[in-house]
Structure formats: C-alpha cells, structure tokens
Design an enzyme around this catalytic site. Structure first.
Site, PDB file in Angstrom:
ATOM      1  N   ALA A 136       0.863  -1.185   0.000  1.00 42.69           N
ATOM      2  CA  ALA A 136       0.000   0.000   0.000  1.00 42.69           C
ATOM      3  C   ALA A 136       0.899   1.234   0.000  1.00 42.69           C
ATOM      4  O   ALA A 136       2.073   1.150   0.366  1.00 42.69           O
ATOM      5  CB  ALA A 136      -0.863  -0.024   1.260  1.00 42.69           C
TER       6      ALA A 136
ATOM      7  N   GLU B 162      -0.598  -9.152  -1.544  1.00 36.51           N
ATOM      8  CA  GLU B 162      -2.029  -9.468  -1.422  1.00 36.51           C
ATOM      9  C   GLU B 162      -2.734  -9.362  -2.778  1.00 36.51           C
ATOM     10  O   GLU B 162      -3.634 -10.136  -3.076  1.00 36.51           O
ATOM     11  CB  GLU B 162      -2.678  -8.545  -0.384  1.00 36.51           C
TER      12      GLU B 162
HETATM   13  N1  3HC Z   1       4.637   3.432   0.187  1.00 34.54           N
HETATM   14  C1  3HC Z   1       5.146   4.639  -0.124  1.00 34.54           C
HETATM   15  N2  3HC Z   1       6.468   4.842  -0.341  1.00 34.54           N
HETATM   16  C2  3HC Z   1       7.266   3.775  -0.288  1.00 34.54           C
HETATM   17  C3  3HC Z   1       6.807   2.491   0.014  1.00 34.54           C
HETATM   18  C4  3HC Z   1       5.408   2.328   0.245  1.00 34.54           C
HETATM   19  N3  3HC Z   1       4.883   1.135   0.523  1.00 34.54           N
HETATM   20  N4  3HC Z   1       7.852   1.632   0.002  1.00 34.54           N
HETATM   21  C5  3HC Z   1       8.936   2.360  -0.304  1.00 34.54           C
HETATM   22  N5  3HC Z   1       8.579   3.661  -0.484  1.00 34.54           N
HETATM   23  C6  3HC Z   1       9.476   4.765  -0.861  1.00 34.54           C
HETATM   24  C7  3HC Z   1      10.520   5.039   0.204  1.00 34.54           C
HETATM   25  O1  3HC Z   1      10.021   5.908   1.207  1.00 34.54           O
HETATM   26  C8  3HC Z   1      11.639   5.659  -0.601  1.00 34.54           C
HETATM   27  O2  3HC Z   1      11.284   7.005  -0.840  1.00 34.54           O
HETATM   28  P1  3HC Z   1      12.428   8.125  -0.947  1.00 34.54           P
HETATM   29  O3  3HC Z   1      13.266   7.729  -2.128  1.00 34.54           O
HETATM   30  O4  3HC Z   1      11.661   9.366  -1.117  1.00 34.54           O
HETATM   31  O5  3HC Z   1      13.186   8.048   0.352  1.00 34.54           O
HETATM   32  C9  3HC Z   1      11.540   4.915  -1.941  1.00 34.54           C
HETATM   33  O6  3HC Z   1      10.219   4.349  -1.972  1.00 34.54           O
HETATM   34  C10 3HC Z   1      12.550   3.806  -2.098  1.00 34.54           C
HETATM   35  O7  3HC Z   1      12.486   2.972  -0.938  1.00 34.54           O
HETATM   36  P2  3HC Z   1      13.791   2.340  -0.293  1.00 34.54           P
HETATM   37  O8  3HC Z   1      14.824   3.371  -0.107  1.00 34.54           O
HETATM   38  O9  3HC Z   1      13.322   1.573   0.897  1.00 34.54           O
HETATM   39  O10 3HC Z   1      14.253   1.379  -1.473  1.00 34.54           O
HETATM   40  P3  3HC Z   1      14.901  -0.068  -1.396  1.00 34.54           P
HETATM   41  O11 3HC Z   1      15.142  -0.476  -2.791  1.00 34.54           O
HETATM   42  O12 3HC Z   1      16.017  -0.095  -0.409  1.00 34.54           O
HETATM   43  O13 3HC Z   1      13.756  -1.020  -0.781  1.00 34.54           O
HETATM   44  C11 3HC Z   1      11.555  -1.946  -0.567  1.00 34.54           C
HETATM   45  C12 3HC Z   1      12.587  -1.260  -1.493  1.00 34.54           C
HETATM   46  C13 3HC Z   1      12.067  -3.332  -0.145  1.00 34.54           C
HETATM   47  C14 3HC Z   1      10.290  -2.102  -1.328  1.00 34.54           C
HETATM   48  C15 3HC Z   1      11.373  -1.083   0.699  1.00 34.54           C
HETATM   49  O14 3HC Z   1      11.099   0.254   0.299  1.00 34.54           O
HETATM   50  C16 3HC Z   1      10.241  -1.507   1.584  1.00 34.54           C
HETATM   51  O15 3HC Z   1      10.397  -2.423   2.370  1.00 34.54           O
HETATM   52  N6  3HC Z   1       9.091  -0.828   1.487  1.00 34.54           N
HETATM   53  C17 3HC Z   1       7.989  -1.005   2.397  1.00 34.54           C
HETATM   54  C18 3HC Z   1       7.202  -2.215   2.074  1.00 34.54           C
HETATM   55  C19 3HC Z   1       6.033  -2.321   3.004  1.00 34.54           C
HETATM   56  O16 3HC Z   1       6.118  -2.117   4.196  1.00 34.54           O
HETATM   57  N7  3HC Z   1       4.872  -2.678   2.435  1.00 34.54           N
HETATM   58  C20 3HC Z   1       3.692  -2.841   3.203  1.00 34.54           C
HETATM   59  C21 3HC Z   1       2.943  -1.557   3.268  1.00 34.54           C
HETATM   60  S1  3HC Z   1       1.514  -1.659   4.307  1.00 34.54           S
HETATM   61  C22 3HC Z   1       0.393  -2.476   3.362  1.00 34.54           C
HETATM   62  O17 3HC Z   1       0.695  -2.891   2.268  1.00 34.54           O
HETATM   63  C23 3HC Z   1      -0.950  -2.631   3.963  1.00 34.54           C
HETATM   64  C24 3HC Z   1      -1.783  -3.614   3.209  1.00 34.54           C
HETATM   65  O18 3HC Z   1      -1.780  -4.842   3.859  1.00 34.54           O
HETATM   66  C25 3HC Z   1      -3.192  -3.146   3.081  1.00 34.54           C
END
Ligand code: 3HC
Ligand code: NAI
Length: 702
Positions: free
Chosen positions: A62, A104
């Site tokens: 998300a 998901e």
């Molecule tokens: N939403 C919005 N922005 C996100 C994001 C997300 N889910 N995931 C990453 N970003 C952004 C980061 O803030 C970063 O922004 P910036 O360049 O402005 O700082 C950019 O994307 C790149 O992220 P990373 O520096 O972390 O890049 P990496 O390549 O090192 O890692 C990744 C990529 C493994 C995808 C890592 O970003 C990550 O783990 N992201 C979060 C994933 C996550 O937690 N997903 C679950 C979200 S909650 C959800 O899905 C609820 C659902 O069940 C309904």
C-alpha cells in the site's frame, strides 16, 4: 489506461503493466488503473490476463504516504474483488519484492509466477499493522497456519523458491524476460484448461490445528512484542481464517486493521520507516555527488569491534584485510570471527559453504605496507587519541591517494585524528555498534574537512553492508553516546532515591526497551564506564553520582563477565537474578550520604531516564550535530534498541507534548540538584512555549 497503469493485448493475453516509481506502491492512481484494466479485459479478445510491473520491483505494498489521510476510492478490497472475480484467469508476474498489499494483490490472482530472485512477504507488522487486504486469510489457506503465522508475525520476506515450496508461487520463470515468461505461462495454463483457482475457495479444517496452538503463539509473541499491539491481532486474524468463512474472516481482518492504523504504535513505526530513509540523505549534499569505488577494505584492530566490522564487509562479498599488532592478536581476532560465523551456521542462518566463502574473503597482516591498495580503512584499536593519531599518520604514509580513512572511535575528536594526516578531507568517523555484525546502526561522523564524496560514499557503503546510517557532526560521544550520559546517570541516581535495580530495569523493559540500563551496564561491563569516569575532569564532586556503579567495580563486580554487577548471574545460563546483597548495600549507601529513600513510581522512572535523553537531543539539534530530530530517533531505535513502537525519543517527546516534558524537567531541576543535572535546553524551552513539536520545528528548518 492511466499514466501509471497501461494495458495492451499481446495475442490472446491481456497485459496490465504498472509503472509507478520508485516501488509501484498502491496509490489511488495505481488502484484505479488496475481496476479499470481488469474491467476492460473482461470484454476484449483476451483469454487470460497477466499483471506485471515495470521498474525495480513488483508492487511493494500500500502507499504508506496515504495512511492517515481520508480514504480514496477505489479501496484495495474493491480492486482485489475485481481480480478474483475475473471471468478470465489473472496471473501475477513477480520480480523484486511483492510486499504487503502488493503480495495481497498477487494472492487475489488465480496464479502467480516469479523470477528466482524475487521475494514475497507481508511486512505490515513492521509498521505496527497487519495485512489488511486478505493476507491473513489467504496465506494460511495455501501455506498452512504455521507458515502463515511465521511470515506475518515476523514480517520477513521469503525467497521465491521457498514461496514455491509453500505453494504461494505456482511457477518460477526465466529471469531474462519475465513478461515473455509470464505470457508463455498464461498460454500454457490456457492450453491445459487450468481452472480459475481462487484461494478463497479453500477451507482449513480446524481439527488439523493442534490444541492450544493460538494461545501458545500469543504468549510467545507477547514476550517479544516490545510495546507492539499488532502481533496479538495477527494471531486473531489467522484464528479467524481457520474458524470463519472467508468473507467473515476478511471482515474481521478489516476491523482489526482499522484499529491498528489509527494506533499511536503504528504512527510511531511509520515515522521510523520514513525517518530511516530520510536519515540516509545529507541535506547539503547534491543527489549526484560522485562516489568513490570501494572494492577492498582494511580494518585496523581485530578486537571486539574490528572482527564484527570485518564480517559486515565479507558478508556482502567485499574482501577485507585485518591488521593487528602481532600474529597472536591476529589469530585471536580470526578465531573470534570464525566462532561467530559458526554460531550463525548452527542457528541455521547461514550454510557452511557460504561461511567458508566469507572466511576466505578475510585475510590478515601485521604490516602497514600491505595497505597500499585498499579503498577504505576502518580503525578500531583501543580508545586512545594519541594511539589513533599515530595510526592515522601511518595510514597517511602507506594508503593510496583517494582511500577513505575512517575511525570507529566512540568518543574521540575526529578532527584531531584527521589533522594527524595530510588529507583531512578523506577522514571521517564510522561508528559501529556492538556487536558490529548484528547492530543495524552506523553513525557517519562528518569532520570539519570531510569531503562530500567521502560522505556520500560512506552512506552508500553503509547501506550496502545492511546498516541504517545517520549523520552526526563531531562532539563528545556523537549523537547516541552523548545523549546516553543522562540516561545512565539517572538510572543510578534512582537507586539512591529508593528503587531497586529490578524495579528500574523492569519499568524500562515494560516500556519496550530491549534491556534496562542497569542490566545493560552489566552486559557491557561496569568497568568501562568506571574507567571513562576516571579520565573525566568535568564531573561534579557529588557523592550520589554513580555511587553504586563505582562501588560495585571496586568490589570486583564488573557485570556479567565477573558473574555479578548490579545483579548476580547464573554461571550456566547467565540468567540475571536480583541480589539481596546489592539491594541492602544501596540502602546503606543512601543512608551514609543522607539521602532519604522513598517510593518511586514507574512513571517517574521513565521520566527521569528519558527526559535527559530528550533534553540532550534538543541541544544536539540546536548545535547542528544531528540534521533532524528523526535522525536522532533512528539512532536510538537502531543503535540502542529504543522501541520502534514508541518512535524514538524525539517522536515520543512530541507525543507527550514538549510543554509537559519541559515542565517536568523544571520540576526535577528544582527538586534534584538544580541546573547541574537538569538544565532545560533552550530549544526545548522555546518549542514548549510556542506549543510546537520537534517535527514541526524540523519542517520549518527544511
Ligand atoms: N509506500 C510509499 N512509499 C514507499 C513504500 C510504500 N509502501 N515503500 C517504499 N517507499 C518509498 C521510500 O520511502 C523511498 O522514498 P524516498 O526515495 O523518497 O526516500 C523509496 O520508496 C525507495 O524505498 P527504499 O529506499 O526503501 O528502497 P529499497 O530499494 O532499499 O527497498 C523496498 C525497497 C524493499 C520495497 C522497501 O522500500 C520496503 O520495504 N518498502 C515497504 C514495504 C512495506 O512495508 N509494504 C507494506 C505496506 S503496508 C500495506 O501494504 C498494507 C496492506 O496490507 C493493506
Ligand atoms: P578491543 O580492545 O576489543 O580491540 C582493540 C584491538 O586493537 C585489539 O585486538 C588490539 O590488539 C588492537 N590494537 C591495538 N593497537 C593496535 C595497533 N597499533 N595496530 C593494530 N591493532 C591494534 O576494543 P574494541 O572494543 O573493539 O574497541 C575498538 C574501538 O571501537 C574503540 O575506539 C572503541 O571506543 C570503539 N567502539 C567500541 C564499542 C564496544 O562496544 N566495544 C562500540 C563502538 C565503538
């Protein structure tokens, strides 16, 4: 279709491509785009639909930046329903990381294919959440309850091969061209008349779940919850997947997700997610600052820290040369590294052949002349400024031009060290935390003359070795250890005032700290602080100050390594036990110096220990030692095990209200020895008076 989602018909396959950099998060535009494409595909000549992503990854979840804002249509469940109810099979084609809502989405598809390097996971727990779009209902239906619980409660992603074993991925395809591979897979499915497989149609027989499974899971998770409320609710959702029909399970999941998303714990953990990424950015450095190549690293000193640091580099395939004073010391260092790797293998976290590959990358020397070709040197010898200056002068003589020269010092002046060389622009601090191969934090310490490309390269290499980097300017103890001073001091003051060690540590551990300050002192060795105090001339002559820490060391109780400190330790299990002898001694000592002991609440323990951290944090911000309050939070969460669910000390202070923190500090100042220990930081006072938070202040500064 839309500017972030496109749709094309390739022969008889409809291909939906998402292109929303950086990570294809499920923003409103992406959700809308997918929905429209799936609807359009129902009425065209396609016979199957492939859902894939452009760029570095499949949907990573998300869009976290939308959390806390009013919901925007279409919601994710609507999109998932459209996919699952498609009259034509939908096949997810996964590369990179399919995480959270992204995974998901793929689970609502009828089939999933992936390239071998892909990973899938449900990391919501790391944001204080649970999967809110069917993850808790669909994963146990395919992979079983136990695997689902492991995956969802840890939040750790799993590799595609493992996901295939668990049935979460149906097919591994050639990594060279995922789209073509996925289209071919779709055609194969059509050719074999493969059914529309909907995970929701699977039911779990409750009789297959062993009695007491969920209670045991709850208990186990509660032990490591550290202030988090999500793990318990995750268990409830998986229980619902077993006991309720799909739609009711989804409803339950939605309700609990709703409770979590508005919780302060999740707000704090989301704050840390963005703070971690923000900390990697240096405000005054252009994004395109050139980087230096780091292909070979040297470590000076193979002791506690040097060995762990060497492992960090070997773990990512970078050769390391470790320099020690003599062969015996070198062998000792190598043996410790060997032992540490063996423990990792024993725990099943590394296979034996990989261990050997890593060991092969670490070589040793006792000769400085061997350092001519290294790109980065990290010095980790005894904490002595003169010795460090001497070593840097030697490095200056032997290292090639352009090599980065770093010190792992905890307290020494990086600028003084840099001046021992003819190239202070190449010198900086790289402050690892113990154990260096485990702790995530790396303080990158910027000297007066450190060059921009040295900083940019250090941030990059820090990330490469899996660290979370935070920038600090030079001061005594940098960000983390400087702030810690008041925390440790007050823990010991509280003993004199009437607390037992157990009472103090338990209060802080209930708050979520991994270990209370006195137990931590015992672990690190009480003699370390004792020796550091001996060298200080700025400490006031106060008999109450560090009284117990000093007396215990003088009695030979140096902490865990001598079997006793503030606590006594079981020689076999190292289990800590309260020691009536110490408790009696505390009372006697308080009486000797005329301190009247009293009952102290847990609330006061938290305030006395944490408010000095916050106050010093405010000074660190004013002085420009830290770039932002959120960097300080990152330092504490990743370097000192401050609970992420509280968001770090500065976020925690914002939640309490800076006026409340300020007023309490003034109260302690008036009651606990005046401004000597409790002098409010001017920035804290200013923000308290203006009714602002540190976060608001940071916004105004940027
Ligand atoms: N939403 C919005 N922005 C996100 C994001 C997300 N889910 N995931 C990453 N970003 C952004 C980061 O803030 C970063 O922004 P910036 O360049 O402005 O700082 C950019 O994307 C790149 O992220 P990373 O520096 O972390 O890049 P990496 O390549 O090192 O890692 C990744 C990529 C493994 C995808 C890592 O970003 C990550 O783990 N992201 C979060 C994933 C996550 O937690 N997903 C679950 C979200 S909650 C959800 O899905 C609820 C659902 O069940 C309904
Ligand atoms: P240590 O005492 O375990 O190891 C120091 C090593 O340096 C010894 O093996 C010694 O033989 C070697 N050494 C001494 N002089 C040398 C020289 N001239 N050339 C090559 N090697 C030499 O010390 P530790 O704990 O590893 O600390 C090292 C540095 O890291 C210190 O500056 C310390 O402040 C810092 N640090 C320590 C942390 C800790 O928790 N131990 C945490 C973060 C930083």
């Amino acid at each position: 279709m839309s500017n972030v989602v496109s749709y094309e018909l390739i022969e008889n396959i409809g291909v939906i491509s998402i292109n929303s950099p950086p990570v294809n998060a499920l923003s409103q535009a992406v959700r809308e785009g997918i929905l429209k494409a799936v609807v359009a595909a129902q009425d065209d000549d396609s016979q199957a639909i492939v859902l894939c992503c452009e760029g570095r990854t499949f949907i990573a979840g998300a869009d976290i930046t939308e959390f806390g804002k009013p919901p925007m249509e279409p919601g994710l469940p609507t999109v998932l329903d459209a996919i699952e109810n498609s009259s034509k099979p939908v096949i997810a084609a996964i590369h990179g990381t399919a995480l959270g809502g992204g995974f998901e989405v793929s689970l609502a598809c009828h089939y999933r294919c992936a390239i071998a390097s892909a990973k899938v996971g449900l990391p919501e727990v790391k944001l204080g959440l649970l999967p809110g779009a069917g993850g808790t209902q669909r994963v146990p239906r395919i992979a079983g309850v136990k695997a689902a619980l492991d995956m969802i409660a840890t939040g750790n992603p799993i590799a595609a091969a493992k996901a295939k074993e668990l049935g979460l991925i149906d097919e591994l395809v050639d990594s060279d061209d995922l789209k073509a591979g996925a289209i071919q897979y779709a055609k194969n499915l059509l050719a074999s008349n493969a059914p529309l497989k909907r995970i929701r149609d699977i039911t779990i027989d409750p009789a297959t779940i062993e009695a007491g499974f969920f209670d045991a899971a709850r208990k186990k998770l509660a032990l490591r919850a550290r202030g988090q409320i999500a793990p318990d609710k995750i268990v409830s959702c998986i229980e619902a997947a077993v006991n309720l029909p799909m739609d009711e399970g989804l409803k339950r999941e939605r309700e609990l997700f709703g409770e979590l998303i508005t919780s302060p714990e999740s707000a704090a953990m989301r704050h840390i997610f963005f703070a971690e990424r923000q900390a990697a950015k240096i405000k005054d450095l252009p994004r395109d600052t050139p980087l230096r190549d780091i292909n070979k690293v040297a470590i000076i000193g193979g002791g506690t820290m040097g060995g762990g640091i060497a492992m960090c580099f070997a773990n990512v395939g970078i050769p390391v040369l470790m320099l020690e004073i003599n062969d015996e010391a070198l062998q000792r260092g190598m043996d410790i590294i060997n032992k540490n790797y063996k423990i990792t293998v024993k725990k099943g976290k590394l296979d034996a052949s990989k261990m050997q590959d890593r060991l092969d990358l670490i070589s040793g020397t006792t000769n400085y002349e061997d350092l001519g070709e290294v790109d980065l040197v990290i010095e980790a010898v005894f904490e002595n400024l003169e010795l460090k200056k001497e070593i840097f002068a030697k490095l200056d003589r032997v290292c090639k031009q352009g090599a980065i020269l770093a010190s792992n010092t905890s307290y020494q002046d990086i600028d003084a060290i840099a001046e021992a060389t003819s190239r202070p622009q190449d010198v900086l601090g790289l402050h690892f935390f113990s154990p260096a191969n485990v702790m995530k934090l790396l303080e990158v310490v910027r000297g007066e003359k450190t060059a921009d490309d040295v900083l940019a390269t250090s941030m990059k290499i820090g990330k490469k070795i899996g660290k979370v980097c935070a920038l600090s300017r030079v001061c005594y103890g940098f960000i983390g250890n400087r702030m810690l001073g008041g925390y440790g001091r007050e823990a010991q003051m509280l003993l004199m005032d009437g607390c037992t060690p157990v009472q103090i540590d338990s209060a802080l551990e209930r708050f979520g700290m991994a270990m209370g300050p006195l137990a931590m002192g015992d672990l690190a060795g009480l003699d370390v602080g004792y020796k550091a105090r001996q060298g200080r001339t700025d400490l006031p002559d106060d008999p109450k100050l560090y009284r117990m820490g000093t007396l215990l060391v003088e009695m030979g109780r140096h902490g865990q390594k001598t079997g006793a400190g503030f606590y006594k330790y079981d020689p076999e299990t190292r289990k800590r036990m309260s020691d009536p002898e110490v408790e009696a001694m505390i009372k006697e000592e308080a009486a000797k110096i005329g301190v009247e002991q009293r009952d102290i609440s847990d609330e006061e323990i938290l305030q006395r220990c944490f408010y000095p951290l916050i106050n010093e944090g405010a000074r660190i911000l004013e002085e420009g030692i830290a770039q932002r309050p959120s960097d300080i939070d990152v330092v504490y969460v990743f370097g000192y095990a401050f609970p992420a669910a509280k968001g770090g000390p500065m976020h925690y202070a914002d939640n309490i209200g800076l006026k409340n923190v300020y007023d309490k500090i003034c109260e302690f100042r008036d009651r606990e020895g005046g401004e000597l220990y409790w002098k409010p930081a001017p920035l804290l006072e200013k923000l308290a008076n203006e009714g602002k938070t540190f976060a608001q202040w940071a916004k105004e500064q940027s």
